[in-house]
Write an enzyme that holds these catalytic residues in place. Structure first.
Site, PDB file in Angstrom:
ATOM      1  N   LYS A   6       0.839  -1.198   0.000  1.00 43.74           N
ATOM      2  CA  LYS A   6       0.000   0.000   0.000  1.00 43.74           C
ATOM      3  C   LYS A   6       0.879   1.254   0.000  1.00 43.74           C
ATOM      4  CE  LYS A   6      -3.603   2.475   2.487  1.00 43.74           C
ATOM      5  NZ  LYS A   6      -4.540   2.524   3.622  1.00 43.74           N
ATOM      6  N   GLU A  49      10.924  -4.612   3.867  1.00 41.50           N
ATOM      7  CA  GLU A  49      11.001  -6.037   3.519  1.00 41.50           C
ATOM      8  C   GLU A  49      10.546  -6.255   2.076  1.00 41.50           C
ATOM      9  OE1 GLU A  49       9.464  -4.708   6.164  1.00 41.50           O
ATOM     10  OE2 GLU A  49       9.381  -6.091   7.856  1.00 41.50           O
ATOM     11  N   GLY A 105      -4.688  -1.815   5.314  1.00 43.43           N
ATOM     12  CA  GLY A 105      -3.857  -2.938   4.900  1.00 43.43           C
ATOM     13  C   GLY A 105      -4.473  -4.280   5.238  1.00 43.43           C
ATOM     14  N   ARG A 106      -4.942  -4.446   6.497  1.00 44.29           N
ATOM     15  CA  ARG A 106      -5.482  -5.725   6.938  1.00 44.29           C
ATOM     16  C   ARG A 106      -6.908  -5.969   6.446  1.00 44.29           C
ATOM     17  NH1 ARG A 106      -3.840  -2.322  10.735  1.00 44.29           N
ATOM     18  NH2 ARG A 106      -5.382  -1.241  12.009  1.00 44.29           N
ATOM     19  N   GLU A 135      -3.692  -6.188  15.273  1.00 43.66           N
ATOM     20  CA  GLU A 135      -3.177  -4.905  14.775  1.00 43.66           C
ATOM     21  C   GLU A 135      -4.292  -3.852  14.803  1.00 43.66           C
ATOM     22  OE1 GLU A 135      -1.531  -4.009  10.570  1.00 43.66           O
ATOM     23  OE2 GLU A 135       0.249  -4.316  11.808  1.00 43.66           O
ATOM     24  N   HIS A 151      -3.327 -32.474  19.591  1.00 46.16           N
ATOM     25  CA  HIS A 151      -2.096 -33.196  19.970  1.00 46.16           C
ATOM     26  C   HIS A 151      -0.985 -32.223  20.296  1.00 46.16           C
ATOM     27  CE1 HIS A 151      -4.031 -36.883  18.481  1.00 46.16           C
ATOM     28  NE2 HIS A 151      -4.556 -36.074  17.573  1.00 46.16           N
ATOM     29  N   LYS A 194      10.505  -0.111  13.468  1.00 44.09           N
ATOM     30  CA  LYS A 194      11.099   0.137  12.148  1.00 44.09           C
ATOM     31  C   LYS A 194      12.218   1.176  12.256  1.00 44.09           C
ATOM     32  CE  LYS A 194       6.811  -0.679   9.504  1.00 44.09           C
ATOM     33  NZ  LYS A 194       5.769  -0.027   8.648  1.00 44.09           N
TER      34      LYS A 194
HETATM   35  O1  F6P Z   1       2.459  -3.879  10.002  1.00 46.74           O
HETATM   36  C1  F6P Z   1       2.375  -2.551   9.605  1.00 46.74           C
HETATM   37  C2  F6P Z   1       1.834  -2.493   8.201  1.00 46.74           C
HETATM   38  O2  F6P Z   1       1.697  -1.152   7.822  1.00 46.74           O
HETATM   39  C3  F6P Z   1       0.511  -3.216   8.045  1.00 46.74           C
HETATM   40  O3  F6P Z   1      -0.585  -2.499   8.537  1.00 46.74           O
HETATM   41  C4  F6P Z   1       0.482  -3.429   6.567  1.00 46.74           C
HETATM   42  O4  F6P Z   1      -0.470  -4.389   6.160  1.00 46.74           O
HETATM   43  C5  F6P Z   1       1.933  -3.894   6.328  1.00 46.74           C
HETATM   44  O5  F6P Z   1       2.706  -3.129   7.264  1.00 46.74           O
HETATM   45  C6  F6P Z   1       2.431  -3.729   4.915  1.00 46.74           C
HETATM   46  O6  F6P Z   1       2.302  -2.389   4.538  1.00 46.74           O
HETATM   47  P1  F6P Z   1       2.394  -2.033   2.969  1.00 46.74           P
HETATM   48  O7  F6P Z   1       1.220  -2.712   2.300  1.00 46.74           O
HETATM   49  O8  F6P Z   1       2.317  -0.532   2.914  1.00 46.74           O
HETATM   50  O9  F6P Z   1       3.690  -2.556   2.444  1.00 46.74           O
END
Ligand code: F6P
Length: 528
Positions: free
Chosen positions: A199, A205, A259-260, A345, A376, A498
């Site tokens: 987003k 990452e 995002g979620r 979150e 189990h 971060k």
């Molecule tokens: O964990 C923080 C966060 O901003 C989430 O809310 C989001 O889904 C994820 O990192 C990835 O963010 P992006 O889609 O901006 O890479």
């Protein structure tokens, strides 16, 4: 400010003595009566610590807490995400034009336009009209993303794997180089399409992994090949263009898509490619049907409202610290992790909407694993531990592509677990079963029972049922945020980590505590 719901819960729970054996003894129809059907699913909440008066009190309190106005703010597109001044219009992502009386019409139109671009792209990839740089059709699609840009698509792709009839979907999320390396071993550059799902288009990452695959494609096929083999899903198309992805392959989505809550948006492109747009549309249709239920059903017969109130009842009335998700479906293996982000979150917050510290516990820890495996691993604690862990069992009537006899065995286990959690076995009953000679084990064998759980019954794990189930949990999260008076749609807590990682990456040896500095020295000393 603590809402009326919390006040009501605290006053009710003080004198409330839950006794599931007694509740069921008093009402032989409790199982049927405390169940709600919607969207072809059944939600049985009879094995919970509630009575009719408790449910009535909690729903009345929710109404008094301003529920109707809160829903109106959510659906009309107001900035319910007060700290980022954004709406939260995930319902618009699966709405139809005729839903304009329920959800912002502008948002519905915008979402439909964004989805149409994605569908056209997915169909071109699936048909072979869009191919790689060497002219070969794509056989694999890699989604590079993390959090909401990974967990939703990953979970749905696994849950609906019997419906995959297009390029095989792969997911890279972790910064750990092993993740990308292990996926890339399965791929050929010529036939691989890479989706950069982010987003913000600023997540370290995701950009790091995307850059790795960009080099991998360029090394194999030349720099010009990148334009053929990459697409981006982002609310920052400008950054995607800077990364080198052509505009025609950049799929935008609005900043009011959390995002979620984003799997229904362009972030779902990997699903449209792997499953086909019609199956993706069925997922949306299931979620839309649950939206209608959520917006129209009376509170006491409203599944997400009941889910939300039950969770707050245990969290704030009885101090329960966690909640278990127990899908009796191997292909829902990622569902607990998806819900971890959705719930923790969203509601893992310590300040109210106005910034003042909350005066009540907020989100519990969400965890879980598929049954029967959990039996189990951790069910021992659920049955005989010293903590009460409310659980959600998820059961499907029919297998999708396996034999019914095995499926019936699986479901017998699910129902058995819920039954014995609720009703247990006393020491006397244990002696009656195992005999006097084993009476010295009676206390070890006894299960106290009275352990609450919900039971979801789905016809099968198909797109519509999955969409409805997912939407129910999204709305549960919103219900609880209203009860707790918190913002479910921001996530400031992840920013500090971060920035600390960035400080450590700067190479400044003085950063961090003596523990961190010593760890860095140890790692450096032991690195080859
Ligand atoms: O964990 C923080 C966060 O901003 C989430 O809310 C989001 O889904 C994820 O990192 C990835 O963010 P992006 O889609 O901006 O890479």
């Amino acid at each position: 400010m603590t809402s009326e719901v919390i006040h009501k819960i605290k006053s009710l729970s003080r004198s409330f003595r839950p006794d599931l054996r007694e509740f069921f003894a008093q009402d032989v129809n409790r199982g049927q009566r405390l169940s709600v059907s919607a969207c072809g699913l059944l939600f049985d909440y009879s094995k919970h610590w509630v009575t009719d008066p408790v449910v009535a009190s909690l729903t009345d309190a929710l109404r008094e807490a301003g529920w109707d106005a809160a829903v109106k703010r959510l659906t009309s597109g107001e900035a319910v995400n007060v700290t980022e001044n954004r709406a939260a219009l995930h319902m618009a992502l699966r709405a139809q034009p005729e839903d304009h009386t329920r959800v912002s019409a502008d948002a519905i139109t915008q979402a439909a336009a964004e989805r149409a671009r994605c569908v056209a792209f997915a169909e071109a990839v699936r048909s072979g009209a869009r191919v790689g740089a060497s002219g070969r059709a794509f056989t694999d699609v890699v989604n590079i993303g993390i959090g909401g840009s990974d967990l939703g698509p990953l979970m749905v792709a696994e849950a609906l794997s019997p419906w995959v009839d297009g390029p095989k979907a792969h997911f890279i999320s972790n910064l750990d180089g092993a993740h990308a390396a292990d996926v890339m071993k399965q791929l050929s550059p010529e036939t691989t399409l890479v989706l950069v799902a982010s987003k913000s288009f600023g997540t370290q990452e995701t950009l790091h992994n995307a850059s790795k695959l960009k080099v991998w494609i360029a090394d194999a096929l030349g720099e010009a090949a990148v334009a053929h083999h990459f697409a981006a899903l982002s609310s920052r198309p400008d950054r995607a263009l800077d990364f080198g992805i052509p505009e025609a392959s950049v799929f935008d989505f609005a900043d009011w898509v959390g995002g979620r809550f984003s799997v229904w948006s362009s972030i779902g492109l990997v699903l449209m490619i792997a499953l086909g747009p019609p199956v993706f549309e069925r997922l949306l249709a299931g979620a839309r049907e649950m939206d209608h239920h959520f917006l129209e059903a009376p509170l006491a017969e409203n599944i997400p409202v009941l889910m939300g109130l039950l969770g707050v009842w245990y969290r704030c009335g009885f101090g329960c610290q966690s909640h278990a998700i127990l899908p009796y479906a191997q292909r829902l293996a990622y569902f607990p992790a998806y819900l971890q982000q959705l719930e923790m979150e969203s509601n893992g917050k310590r300040v109210s909407l106005d910034g003042s510290p909350v005066t009540t516990p907020t989100a519990p820890v969400i965890w879980g694993a598929v049954g029967t495996n959990g039996q189990h691993a951790f069910h021992q604690l659920l049955h005989q531990g010293t903590v009460i862990v409310p659980a959600d069992f998820i059961v499907t009537a029919n297998p999708v592509d396996t034999d019914l006899a095995t499926h019936r065995m699986l479901n017998d286990h699910a129902l058995a677990q819920a039954e014995v959690l609720a009703f247990g076995q006393t020491e006397a009953e244990s002696v009656a079963v195992y005999g006097e000679s084993a009476s010295h084990l009676a206390s070890h064998r006894a299960c106290p029972g009275n352990r609450p759980s919900s039971l979801w019954l789905l016809p099968e794990l198909n797109p519509e049922a999955l969409g409805a189930l997912m939407a129910a949990y999204e709305h549960k999260v919103f219900v609880q945020s209203v009860c707790w008076g918190i913002n479910a749609f921001d996530q400031w807590g992840v920013e500090l980590g971060k920035s600390m990682a960035a400080q450590l990456a700067s190479g400044d040896e003085s950063v961090g505590s003596s523990s961190t500095q010593a760890a860095r020295q140890w790692l450096k000393k032991h690195q080859n």
